[in-house]
Design a protein around this motif. Structure first.
Motif, PDB file in Angstrom:
ATOM      1  N   PRO A  75       0.796  -1.217   0.000  1.00 28.91           N
ATOM      2  CA  PRO A  75       0.000   0.000   0.000  1.00 28.91           C
ATOM      3  C   PRO A  75       0.835   1.276   0.000  1.00 28.91           C
ATOM      4  O   PRO A  75       0.386   2.308  -0.454  1.00 28.91           O
ATOM      5  CB  PRO A  75      -0.831  -0.133   1.285  1.00 28.91           C
ATOM      6  N   MET A  76       2.096   1.216   0.491  1.00 27.66           N
ATOM      7  CA  MET A  76       2.902   2.410   0.604  1.00 27.66           C
ATOM      8  C   MET A  76       3.865   2.571  -0.563  1.00 27.66           C
ATOM      9  O   MET A  76       4.687   3.474  -0.566  1.00 27.66           O
ATOM     10  CB  MET A  76       3.696   2.368   1.922  1.00 27.66           C
ATOM     11  N   GLU A  77       3.778   1.708  -1.568  1.00 28.14           N
ATOM     12  CA  GLU A  77       4.721   1.773  -2.680  1.00 28.14           C
ATOM     13  C   GLU A  77       4.560   3.060  -3.479  1.00 28.14           C
ATOM     14  O   GLU A  77       3.465   3.557  -3.683  1.00 28.14           O
ATOM     15  CB  GLU A  77       4.509   0.580  -3.608  1.00 28.14           C
ATOM     16  N   SER A  78       5.686   3.608  -3.942  1.00 31.09           N
ATOM     17  CA  SER A  78       5.633   4.774  -4.801  1.00 31.09           C
ATOM     18  C   SER A  78       4.901   4.411  -6.095  1.00 31.09           C
ATOM     19  O   SER A  78       5.070   3.317  -6.616  1.00 31.09           O
ATOM     20  CB  SER A  78       7.046   5.256  -5.122  1.00 31.09           C
ATOM     21  N   PRO A  79       4.107   5.329  -6.630  1.00 35.04           N
ATOM     22  CA  PRO A  79       3.353   5.014  -7.848  1.00 35.04           C
ATOM     23  C   PRO A  79       4.272   4.796  -9.044  1.00 35.04           C
ATOM     24  O   PRO A  79       5.330   5.401  -9.157  1.00 35.04           O
ATOM     25  CB  PRO A  79       2.459   6.241  -8.031  1.00 35.04           C
ATOM     26  N   ILE A 141       3.379  -4.964 -18.810  1.00 33.16           N
ATOM     27  CA  ILE A 141       3.912  -3.671 -18.414  1.00 33.16           C
ATOM     28  C   ILE A 141       3.376  -3.364 -17.014  1.00 33.16           C
ATOM     29  O   ILE A 141       2.184  -3.126 -16.845  1.00 33.16           O
ATOM     30  CB  ILE A 141       3.494  -2.556 -19.404  1.00 33.16           C
ATOM     31  N   PRO A 142       4.226  -3.410 -15.973  1.00 30.90           N
ATOM     32  CA  PRO A 142       3.754  -3.164 -14.603  1.00 30.90           C
ATOM     33  C   PRO A 142       3.305  -1.709 -14.441  1.00 30.90           C
ATOM     34  O   PRO A 142       3.927  -0.791 -14.984  1.00 30.90           O
ATOM     35  CB  PRO A 142       4.988  -3.448 -13.737  1.00 30.90           C
ATOM     36  N   ALA A 143       2.238  -1.506 -13.683  1.00 34.13           N
ATOM     37  CA  ALA A 143       1.737  -0.147 -13.466  1.00 34.13           C
ATOM     38  C   ALA A 143       0.920  -0.089 -12.186  1.00 34.13           C
ATOM     39  O   ALA A 143       0.297  -1.071 -11.779  1.00 34.13           O
ATOM     40  CB  ALA A 143       0.888   0.318 -14.653  1.00 34.13           C
ATOM     41  N   SER A 144       0.937   1.059 -11.561  1.00 33.20           N
ATOM     42  CA  SER A 144       0.061   1.321 -10.425  1.00 33.20           C
ATOM     43  C   SER A 144      -1.184   2.083 -10.853  1.00 33.20           C
ATOM     44  O   SER A 144      -2.180   2.128 -10.140  1.00 33.20           O
ATOM     45  CB  SER A 144       0.806   2.131  -9.361  1.00 33.20           C
ATOM     46  N   GLU A 145      -1.112   2.701 -12.047  1.00 31.85           N
ATOM     47  CA  GLU A 145      -2.193   3.539 -12.572  1.00 31.85           C
ATOM     48  C   GLU A 145      -1.844   3.876 -14.017  1.00 31.85           C
ATOM     49  O   GLU A 145      -0.705   3.645 -14.453  1.00 31.85           O
ATOM     50  CB  GLU A 145      -2.297   4.836 -11.755  1.00 31.85           C
ATOM     51  N   SER A 158      -6.841   4.466 -11.596  1.00 34.32           N
ATOM     52  CA  SER A 158      -6.288   3.390 -10.770  1.00 34.32           C
ATOM     53  C   SER A 158      -7.387   2.398 -10.443  1.00 34.32           C
ATOM     54  O   SER A 158      -8.579   2.708 -10.549  1.00 34.32           O
ATOM     55  CB  SER A 158      -5.674   3.947  -9.486  1.00 34.32           C
ATOM     56  N   LEU A 159      -6.994   1.196 -10.043  1.00 36.11           N
ATOM     57  CA  LEU A 159      -7.987   0.194  -9.668  1.00 36.11           C
ATOM     58  C   LEU A 159      -8.705   0.618  -8.393  1.00 36.11           C
ATOM     59  O   LEU A 159      -8.105   1.187  -7.481  1.00 36.11           O
ATOM     60  CB  LEU A 159      -7.322  -1.162  -9.460  1.00 36.11           C
ATOM     61  N   GLU A 160      -9.968   0.321  -8.320  1.00 36.82           N
ATOM     62  CA  GLU A 160     -10.794   0.726  -7.183  1.00 36.82           C
ATOM     63  C   GLU A 160     -10.259   0.169  -5.870  1.00 36.82           C
ATOM     64  O   GLU A 160     -10.348   0.827  -4.826  1.00 36.82           O
ATOM     65  CB  GLU A 160     -12.236   0.267  -7.431  1.00 36.82           C
ATOM     66  N   ASP A 161      -9.679  -1.044  -5.900  1.00 39.54           N
ATOM     67  CA  ASP A 161      -9.180  -1.645  -4.674  1.00 39.54           C
ATOM     68  C   ASP A 161      -7.751  -1.222  -4.337  1.00 39.54           C
ATOM     69  O   ASP A 161      -7.186  -1.656  -3.339  1.00 39.54           O
ATOM     70  CB  ASP A 161      -9.266  -3.175  -4.742  1.00 39.54           C
ATOM     71  N   PHE A 231     -12.562   1.043 -11.705  1.00 39.19           N
ATOM     72  CA  PHE A 231     -11.563   2.102 -11.651  1.00 39.19           C
ATOM     73  C   PHE A 231     -12.036   3.287 -10.822  1.00 39.19           C
ATOM     74  O   PHE A 231     -13.228   3.545 -10.680  1.00 39.19           O
ATOM     75  CB  PHE A 231     -11.244   2.620 -13.057  1.00 39.19           C
ATOM     76  N   ILE A 232     -11.048   4.034 -10.320  1.00 40.51           N
ATOM     77  CA  ILE A 232     -11.261   5.368  -9.766  1.00 40.51           C
ATOM     78  C   ILE A 232     -10.526   6.345 -10.669  1.00 40.51           C
ATOM     79  O   ILE A 232      -9.362   6.135 -11.009  1.00 40.51           O
ATOM     80  CB  ILE A 232     -10.733   5.475  -8.326  1.00 40.51           C
ATOM     81  N   VAL A 233     -11.213   7.390 -11.095  1.00 36.81           N
ATOM     82  CA  VAL A 233     -10.632   8.396 -11.974  1.00 36.81           C
ATOM     83  C   VAL A 233     -10.436   9.683 -11.178  1.00 36.81           C
ATOM     84  O   VAL A 233     -11.365  10.185 -10.545  1.00 36.81           O
ATOM     85  CB  VAL A 233     -11.542   8.662 -13.193  1.00 36.81           C
TER      86      VAL A 233
END
Length: 250
Positions: A75-79, A141-145, A158-161, A231-233
Motif C-alpha cells: 500500500p505504501m509503494e511509490s506510484p 507492463i507493470p503499473a500502479s495507474e 487506478s484500480l478501485e481496490d 476504476f477510480i478516476v
C-alpha cells in the motif's frame, strides 16, 4: 515468497532472506537476469505477487543498463504510472518469458513503439485485441495507474481496490537500428474511462500473470473490458487529487 534471482548466481534463490546483488560482468560478456516466482504462494488481499527485487538485463546495446529495481507491491509503494500519451521511443521495463529459456521470467527495458520497417514506415504504440490472437511474444507492463489527457485536462486511473496491475503487451526483438520494443494491447474502455476516451490498455491482474505469459487461458477470457466500478478516476490537472468518478450519473 517470490524472488528475483540472478541466473549466474543460482544460490540466490535458496533463501527468502537473501537480497540479490549484481554480479561483475566478465570482460566481453553480456549478463541476463530473470524473475523467478515460487509456486503455491498466494498472499490474499493487496498482495498477490511479491517480488523482492528485479534486475534489469545488461546488454551491449546502449539503451539497456544494469540496475536493481525494488518491486515491493504494498500500500505504501511509490506510484509507477503508465502515461498513455508518452512519446514513441519512451523506454520502460517490461516482463516476459526469456526467449532463450522459456522456464525463466525476466524483466528488461524496452522501447515503446513497433519497428516501422514492418508497417510501411509507421511506428505504432497500441494494437487492438479484437479479432486477433497473440500466440507468442507476450509481455506485461507493470503499473500502479495509467494517465490520460482529455483536452487540457489530465486524469489518473487506478484500480478501485488500490492494487497494482499489468497492461498486456506484445514485444518485438531488436532489429537493425530499432531496439527491443513493445506495443500495448487495448480493449474497449470500461464505463468509468469511456467518459473520457474510447479505449484503454488491457488490464492483467496479478493472478493472471502466467495465464497471459504462457497462453494457458484464451485471449477472449483475458483481454476483456473491466466491469463497472473497477476504476477510480482522479483529475490531476492542477497537481492535486480530485476524484471525479461521482460527478457523473451512473
Amino acid at each position: 515468497m517470490s524472488l528475483a534471482s540472478l541466473r549466474q548466481n543460482p544460490t540466490a534463490a535458496n533463501s527468502s532472506q537473501q537480497t540479490p546483488q549484481p554480479v561483475p560482468s566478465p570482460a566481453g560478456n553480456d549478463l541476463s537476469f530473470s524473475v523467478e516466482e515460487s509456486e503455491g504462494t498466494d498472499v490474499t488481499g493487496r498482495l498477490h505477487i511479491h517480488l523482492q527485487s528485479v534486475v534489469i538485463a545488461q546488454s551491449r546495446q546502449p539503451f539497456l543498463r544494469l540496475f536493481i529495481v525494488p518491486v515491493m507491491f504494498s500500500p505504501m509503494e511509490s506510484p509507477t504510472p503508465f502515461d498513455s500519451d508518452a512519446p514513441l521511443g519512451a523506454r520502460r521495463a517490461i516482463i516476459r518469458r526469456n526467449p532463450d529459456d522459456a522456464s525463466e521470467i525476466e524483466m528488461v527495458e524496452a522501447t515503446w513503439g513497433s519497428n516501422p520497417r514492418f508497417s510501411d514506415g509507421e511506428s505504432y504504440r497500441f494494437v487492438r485485441s479484437e479479432g486477433r490472437t497473440f500466440p507468442s511474444h507476450r509481455c506485461l507492463i507493470p503499473a500502479s495507474e495509467f494517465h490520460m489527457t482529455v483536452g487540457k485536462k489530465r486524469y489518473r486511473v487506478s484500480l478501485e481496490d488500490g492494487n497494482h496491475f499489468y497492461l498486456a503487451g506484445i514485444w518485438e526483438p531488436a532489429m537493425g537500428d530499432w531496439p527491443l520494443c513493445y506495443r500495448v494491447v487495448t480493449v474497449p474502455a470500461n464505463p468509468e474511462v469511456a467518459r473520457y476516451q474510447e479505449r484503454h490498455g488491457a488490464i492483467i491482474y496479478r493472478r493472471q500473470v502466467k495465464q497471459w505469459l504462457d497462453g494457458t487461458v484464451p485471449e477472449i477470457d483475458l483481454l476483456v473490458t473491466p466491469p463497472k466500478h473497477s476504476f477510480i478516476v482522479d483529475d490531476i490537472t492542477s497537481g492535486t487529487r480530485n476524484a471525479v468518478q461521482q460527478a457523473f450519473p451512473l
